[in-house]
Design a protein around this motif. Structure first.
Motif, PDB file in Angstrom:
ATOM      1  N   LYS A  65       0.837  -1.202   0.000  1.00  0.00           N
ATOM      2  CA  LYS A  65       0.000   0.000   0.000  1.00  0.00           C
ATOM      3  C   LYS A  65       0.872   1.252   0.000  1.00  0.00           C
ATOM      4  N   LEU A 279     -13.292   0.966   3.163  1.00  0.00           N
ATOM      5  CA  LEU A 279     -12.526   1.249   4.380  1.00  0.00           C
ATOM      6  C   LEU A 279     -13.198   0.577   5.576  1.00  0.00           C
ATOM      7  N   ASN A 280     -12.396  -0.141   6.359  1.00  0.00           N
ATOM      8  CA  ASN A 280     -12.946  -0.887   7.496  1.00  0.00           C
ATOM      9  C   ASN A 280     -13.619   0.032   8.507  1.00  0.00           C
ATOM     10  N   ARG A 323      -4.248 -13.081  -5.419  1.00  0.00           N
ATOM     11  CA  ARG A 323      -5.175 -14.024  -4.796  1.00  0.00           C
ATOM     12  C   ARG A 323      -4.639 -15.443  -4.833  1.00  0.00           C
TER      13      ARG A 323
END
Ligand SMILES: Cc1cc2nc3c(=O)[nH]c(=O)nc-3n(C[C@H](O)[C@H](O)[C@H](O)COP(=O)(O)O)c2cc1C
Length: 333
Positions: A65, A279-280, A323
């Motif tokens: 990120k 966003l959590n 993934r």
């Protein structure tokens, strides 16, 4: 003997006359049962290969990120980078597997070193040496592309579902000079409304936050938008209406239903060419109360997540987040 029989019969009758378990008691039972399972098997109190793999993935993601941030600060993430180096080593020693979390971690560190070399930034010599010493791994093909123009990124917006699903990615870089009209967000919400929900009760509610001060105040309460949140043009707060639930057994159902809506919304936002990042909302009660106050969320709604939205810049980088193969996700019984 006869007394015993009479007592047993009476007990059965008395029990039948008592009210069924109250909803409150059911909630308590469920909370106890699931909290126990959570504590027993999650990484909260256990260390297993799976929890180590999840932590490694998280740590790699933090560094990845950082590499995708709009104003990437050279030399960023010193502590995390050192931790990732150590964790990779420990993972190999303890589990002996060069699986996806390991390979991705190595690749992210190699990219981190390469980016700093390219830009002439001297990383600490021991860090650089440790990264260079990591064995080159077979890099997943997902990493073939991390830099995009808007045209490249949204090329699959009208594609068949497998391509569109693969092309949707979180974007953590927005051009603040290009506004996202509310109508476009509403179009995406219209598309997302096709999401299924238990008994079609449709609990999702989306608050579209448009004013800068309010966006910033909400994002200040969220712990995963540093470095890019300030660039988003609109903020969505996705909630679930508790009034659509009428049985304690459905405790988790609100989030399941809203989660499915969120996924649909994410595809719809991609289709509408809106860069976005879910966003959590891992919030403590005090934080949650503050957000409700700041954004004017009604008491009967539970916040499930936020989504930062904005126009993508002319060139931007994404975190690839590769993934697992399909086998990871299924078991045939
Ligand atoms: C429930 C949830 C919470 C998330 N929270 C954050 C967050 O706080 N900050 C962030 O940068 N990304 C967040 N993400 C984005 C994930 O990191 C991202 O979906 C994941 O790495 C997979 O990458 P992709 O979306 O590009 O396919 C969140 C995603 C989900 C589904």
């Amino acid at each position: 003997m006869i007394f015993k029989r009479i007592a047993a019969a009476l007990q059965w009758r008395i029990r039948a006359l008592l009210p069924k378990k109250t909803q409150r008691a059911l909630l308590r039972d469920n909370a106890k049962y699931y909290a126990k399972r959570f504590y027993q098997y999650s990484g909260v109190a256990n260390k297993t290969r799976e929890t180590d793999a999840a932590y490694l993935t998280w740590l790699g993601h933090v560094v990845e990120k950082g590499l995708a941030m709009p104003d990437m600060r050279l030399g960023f993430g010193g502590e995390r980078v050192r931790e990732l180096i150590g964790r990779l080593d420990a993972y190999l020693t303890n589990h002996g597997e060069r699986d996806l979390p390991y390979i991705a971690g190595v690749h992210i560190l190699k990219t981190y070193a390469a980016v700093h070399r390219e830009r002439g930034f001297a990383l600490d010599a021991d860090v650089l040496a440790a990264i260079d010493a990591l064995p080159d791994a077979d890099v997943p093909s997902a990493y073939d592309k991390a830099d995009y123009t808007p045209g490249e990124f949204f090329a699959a917006k009208d594609a068949a579902f497998p391509e569109l699903a693969a092309a949707r990615k979180s974007v953590r870089n927005y051009d603040p000079t290009k506004p996202i009209e509310v109508e476009r967000l509403v179009r995406a919400i219209e598309i997302a409304s096709s999401a299924p929900s238990a008994c079609n009760r449709q609990p999702a509610r989306v608050h579209i936050i448009t004013r800068r001060e309010q966006i910033d105040a909400c994002l200040a309460l969220q712990n995963g938008n540093r470095g890019f949140g300030h660039l988003c043009d609109k903020l969505l707060i996705v909630c679930g209406d508790l009034r659509t639930i009428y049985d304690a057994h459905e405790f988790f159902d609100l989030n399941t239903n809203v989660g499915m809506f969120i996924m649909n919304l994410s595809y719809a936002l991609y289709h509408e060419e809106i860069g976005h990042c879910i966003l959590n909302w891992y919030a403590k009660p005090e934080q949650d109360k503050k957000l409700r106050e700041t954004a004017g969320i009604p008491e009967h709604e539970n916040v499930v997540c936020m989504i930062s939205c904005g126009a993508v810049p002319d060139r931007f980088r994404i975190a690839v987040s590769p993934r697992y193969e399909a086998e990871h996700f299924y078991v045939v019984h």
